[in-house]
Scaffold this active site. Sequence first.
Site, PDB file in Angstrom:
ATOM      1  N   GLY A  89      63.289 -25.865  41.654  1.00 56.75           N
ATOM      2  CA  GLY A  89      61.981 -25.715  41.154  1.00 56.75           C
ATOM      3  C   GLY A  89      61.225 -26.759  40.347  1.00 56.75           C
ATOM      4  O   GLY A  89      61.987 -28.026  40.678  1.00 56.75           O
ATOM      5  N   GLU A  90      60.368 -26.479  39.694  1.00 50.67           N
ATOM      6  CA  GLU A  90      59.870 -27.519  38.778  1.00 50.67           C
ATOM      7  C   GLU A  90      58.714 -28.377  39.411  1.00 50.67           C
ATOM      8  O   GLU A  90      58.327 -29.283  38.825  1.00 50.67           O
ATOM      9  CB  GLU A  90      60.958 -28.384  37.940  1.00 50.67           C
ATOM     10  N   GLY A  91      58.792 -28.051  40.776  1.00 50.24           N
ATOM     11  CA  GLY A  91      58.086 -29.001  41.437  1.00 50.24           C
ATOM     12  C   GLY A  91      58.687 -30.256  42.088  1.00 50.24           C
ATOM     13  O   GLY A  91      58.126 -31.129  42.928  1.00 50.24           O
TER      14      GLY A  91
END
Length: 346
Positions: free
Chosen positions: A312-314
């Site tokens: 996640g997190e980009g």
Amino acid sequence: MMTFSIQPVDTALKAAVTDKIDNLTKPKGSLGRLEELAARICLIQQTLTPELRHPHNVLFAADHGVIAEGVSVSPKEVTWQQLGHFSKGGAGINFLCDQHGFRLVLVDAGVDYDIPAGHGIIDKKVRKSTRNFRHEAAMTAGEFRLCLERGAEVIDEIHDSTGCNIVSFGEMGSGNTSSSSMWMHLFTGIPLKQCIGAGAGLDSAGIRHKYEVLSDALSRYDGDDSVESKMAWFGGYEMVMAVGAMLRAAELGMVIIVDGFIMTSCILAASRLYPAVLDYAVFGHQGDESGHKLMLENLGVRALLHLDLRLGEGSGAVCAYPIIESAVRMINHMDSFKDVNVTKYF
């Protein structure tokens, strides 16, 4: 509810874009998906000479009430702890943003903690955690509208202050794969069991329990069956805020790089409100969460990368940026057969 004016991408320029790409000094089609990507960005920006300006990765963080049902191995405090970690540098998304020239923007959408001021975290908190959607709607209609508005505000601030025209989105929030699985099921019709995966690391027993919890929650849904109701009942504050940000980015003609499972569920939901938002999306990465491939197939898209990431997190979106940059460099910097003394070959 706030409204957005998102225009489908104008395809009148398509023939000219295709002609330019086909006459670059290479066999026609030989740069494969770079050619497709360059054409897409040209149409988004309505130009034969696209440019990427001031990329940002916006990370929305919030907590989910459904975590009380044991659907995640990550304890709730990890959300605020990691958000603080991101603000200091040294996390996964930090090195990737540093490597690829992204500014990382951190937003508290609904973390169940009093985040101290002075750490560069934007306070857009709606409430400390959503409610437990197994027993009631995760958020009220008013909170849902507020999330859309605050997500859009973040994009306005970035766009107006820096001229950014390409943005990716990330998230932090224990339990948000549960919300994403619910959105995936509700907005694609794919059986719920196929929408549920390990999240941050559930074992097979944990996945079975997660399915039981989400099935029970689905049976208790008491909304009006509208897209907005389903999003509010099962969503997260960080997810709805990301939807608002995506819709505003599309409205402003920005390129949206879509990250993994959770952000794909967000643009899926956004597309059920405004289908044209997909015209502005580039799907960066097919993640390791089991339902992500099915969701991409349902949307009729292919991701640029498949690195088995599930952070996640980009992270997957930012990893894909150099490929997007290569596509733009190709159309801007390669010579044309029309301008150099090279016989056109196929």
